[in-house]
Design a protein around this motif. Structure first.
Motif, PDB file in Angstrom:
ATOM      1  N   ALA A  32      25.046  38.277 -11.241  1.00  0.00           N
ATOM      2  CA  ALA A  32      24.803  37.253 -12.264  1.00  0.00           C
ATOM      3  C   ALA A  32      25.761  37.423 -13.440  1.00  0.00           C
ATOM      4  O   ALA A  32      26.238  36.433 -14.016  1.00  0.00           O
ATOM      5  N   ARG A  33      26.045  38.658 -13.805  1.00  0.00           N
ATOM      6  CA  ARG A  33      26.984  38.905 -14.910  1.00  0.00           C
ATOM      7  C   ARG A  33      28.352  38.339 -14.579  1.00  0.00           C
ATOM      8  O   ARG A  33      29.020  37.721 -15.425  1.00  0.00           O
ATOM      9  N   GLN A  34      28.786  38.529 -13.338  1.00  0.00           N
ATOM     10  CA  GLN A  34      30.108  38.031 -12.946  1.00  0.00           C
ATOM     11  C   GLN A  34      30.139  36.508 -12.865  1.00  0.00           C
ATOM     12  O   GLN A  34      31.130  35.873 -13.217  1.00  0.00           O
ATOM     13  N   HIS A  35      29.019  35.924 -12.401  1.00  0.00           N
ATOM     14  CA  HIS A  35      28.930  34.459 -12.381  1.00  0.00           C
ATOM     15  C   HIS A  35      29.025  33.909 -13.800  1.00  0.00           C
ATOM     16  O   HIS A  35      29.722  32.911 -14.047  1.00  0.00           O
ATOM     17  N   ALA A  36      28.356  34.569 -14.735  1.00  0.00           N
ATOM     18  CA  ALA A  36      28.393  34.132 -16.138  1.00  0.00           C
ATOM     19  C   ALA A  36      29.790  34.267 -16.726  1.00  0.00           C
ATOM     20  O   ALA A  36      30.171  33.507 -17.619  1.00  0.00           O
ATOM     21  N   ASP A  37      30.563  35.234 -16.211  1.00  0.00           N
ATOM     22  CA  ASP A  37      31.929  35.428 -16.691  1.00  0.00           C
ATOM     23  C   ASP A  37      32.920  34.459 -16.063  1.00  0.00           C
ATOM     24  O   ASP A  37      34.123  34.523 -16.341  1.00  0.00           O
ATOM     25  N   GLY A  38      32.425  33.586 -15.173  1.00  0.00           N
ATOM     26  CA  GLY A  38      33.286  32.561 -14.589  1.00  0.00           C
ATOM     27  C   GLY A  38      33.983  32.961 -13.305  1.00  0.00           C
ATOM     28  O   GLY A  38      34.952  32.304 -12.903  1.00  0.00           O
ATOM     29  N   MET A  39      33.495  33.995 -12.639  1.00  0.00           N
ATOM     30  CA  MET A  39      34.121  34.414 -11.383  1.00  0.00           C
ATOM     31  C   MET A  39      33.954  33.322 -10.327  1.00  0.00           C
ATOM     32  O   MET A  39      32.932  32.649 -10.260  1.00  0.00           O
ATOM     33  N   SER A  40      34.987  33.140  -9.501  1.00  0.00           N
ATOM     34  CA  SER A  40      34.973  32.081  -8.509  1.00  0.00           C
ATOM     35  C   SER A  40      33.913  32.340  -7.436  1.00  0.00           C
ATOM     36  O   SER A  40      33.503  33.487  -7.197  1.00  0.00           O
ATOM     37  N   ARG A  41      33.502  31.267  -6.775  1.00  0.00           N
ATOM     38  CA  ARG A  41      32.514  31.405  -5.700  1.00  0.00           C
ATOM     39  C   ARG A  41      33.064  32.230  -4.547  1.00  0.00           C
ATOM     40  O   ARG A  41      32.320  32.981  -3.911  1.00  0.00           O
ATOM     41  N   ALA A  42      34.340  32.078  -4.277  1.00  0.00           N
ATOM     42  CA  ALA A  42      34.939  32.835  -3.181  1.00  0.00           C
ATOM     43  C   ALA A  42      34.874  34.333  -3.452  1.00  0.00           C
ATOM     44  O   ALA A  42      34.555  35.131  -2.561  1.00  0.00           O
ATOM     45  N   THR A  43      35.171  34.733  -4.701  1.00  0.00           N
ATOM     46  CA  THR A  43      35.112  36.152  -5.055  1.00  0.00           C
ATOM     47  C   THR A  43      33.677  36.658  -5.041  1.00  0.00           C
ATOM     48  O   THR A  43      33.392  37.769  -4.563  1.00  0.00           O
ATOM     49  N   LEU A  44      32.746  35.842  -5.537  1.00  0.00           N
ATOM     50  CA  LEU A  44      31.336  36.242  -5.506  1.00  0.00           C
ATOM     51  C   LEU A  44      30.845  36.406  -4.074  1.00  0.00           C
ATOM     52  O   LEU A  44      30.071  37.322  -3.767  1.00  0.00           O
TER      53      LEU A  44
END
Length: 308
Positions: free
Chosen positions: A67-79
């Motif tokens: 969730a922290r990385q999603h909030a930081d704008g990480m791409s869906r592919a990387t997630l």
């Protein structure tokens, strides 16, 4: 690679997992680096939240990290990749007995927005290959590299890994070692065979050194052609051709697949040629072909502009 002096509750298990990946999973070097980088970030997160030991690694910790990385704008592919890395890690810990339950199975995978890949038209591909100046050993090599990329649809790592003995000129096939060290045999066009034979006859002997070994394609200093140089070759030759969209090796792979389907090849055959593990990946190229047909229809049909 992890080191012995790294602190935190997960690093010891991460070192063992790294050895497991290197010896048993057969992952590509790129995927291995990505997985280990993802898990080192998880280990740092575990330190931050005060995880007491690897047995405390639960789904709440994993979801908070993602969730922290999603909030930081990480791409869906990387997630999606990081989720896959975590699942492999927690499965490993569960099988070892470190975790009583596997929390990775409770993680959802982000749905990817799959954009249609950019491809050359058949005329653009022909123009590119026809305009390559194949003078000198590097010119001969560059033409052979482009011809093989377009003729076979191989990945850049697969092309750079080819040895001289992998090419069967009589049967017009090439042996390819793909992801997970999986081997496949791919047909190769006669024009590509001719370009490679010319490179082997007049280009490779000029660049070859004691370090060349059996590598099919060589760099300027005689070593095996590096992926970064192969990408540079494609971009430079496309720029020199003019009137051709700037694509890298993967763009030529997309183009090869699309043109095979446009020529009547069936999906299963294209899947086998490309080395896709899933037919769903190959099906993306049917959408490319349909979109190209729709574009032609809009441009050519008297009432096409009104079509959706």
């Amino acid at each position: 690679m992890t080191t012995d002096d790294e602190p935190g509750p997960l690093y010891r298990e991460l070192r063992e997992f790294e050895r497991h990946l290197r010896s048993e999973r057969g992952l590509s070097p790129h995927t291995l680096r990505a997985y280990l980088g993802d898990l080192r970030d998880l280990a740092r997160h575990a330190d931050t939240v005060g995880l007491g030991g690897p047995d405390e690694l639960g789904v709440a910790v994993l979801r908070a990290w993602l969730a922290r990385q999603h909030a930081d704008g990480m791409s869906r592919a990387t997630l999606a990749r990081r989720t896959a890395a975590v699942r492999a890690f927690t499965r490993f810990l569960h099988r070892k007995g470190v975790l009583a339950e596997d929390p990775g199975v409770l993680l959802g995978t982000p749905r990817l927005n799959r954009d249609l890949p950019s491809v050359l038209s058949q005329d653009q591909a022909a123009h590119l290959l026809d305009t390559v100046e194949a003078e000198g050993p590097q010119g001969s090599r560059d033409l052979a590299v482009l011809e093989v990329f377009y003729a076979t649809g191989v990945r850049v790592s697969e092309l750079c890994g080819m040895d001289i003995g992998d090419l069967d000129t009589g049967r017009r096939t090439v042996r390819v070692i793909g992801k997970g060290d999986k081997e496949r045999t791919v047909p190769i066009a006669e024009t590509a065979v001719q370009a490679v034979e010319e490179w082997l006859r007049a280009g490779r002997p000029v660049l070859a050194t004691e370090q060349s070994g059996n590598a099919l394609f060589l760099g300027a200093r005689g070593g095996r052609l590096h992926a970064s140089i192969a990408r540079r070759i494609v971009h430079a030759r496309i720029a020199a051709a003019g009137d051709v969209p700037d694509l890298g090796p993967h763009g030529l792979r997309h183009s090869a697949a699309t043109h095979l389907l446009e020529g009547g090849a069936d999906l299963r055959s294209v899947q086998e040629i490309l080395g896709h593990s899933s037919l769903r990946t190959t099906q993306l190229y049917t959408q490319v072909s349909v979109e190209r047909l729709k574009k032609v229809h809009r441009q050519a049909h008297p009432r096409g502009a009104a079509d959706s």
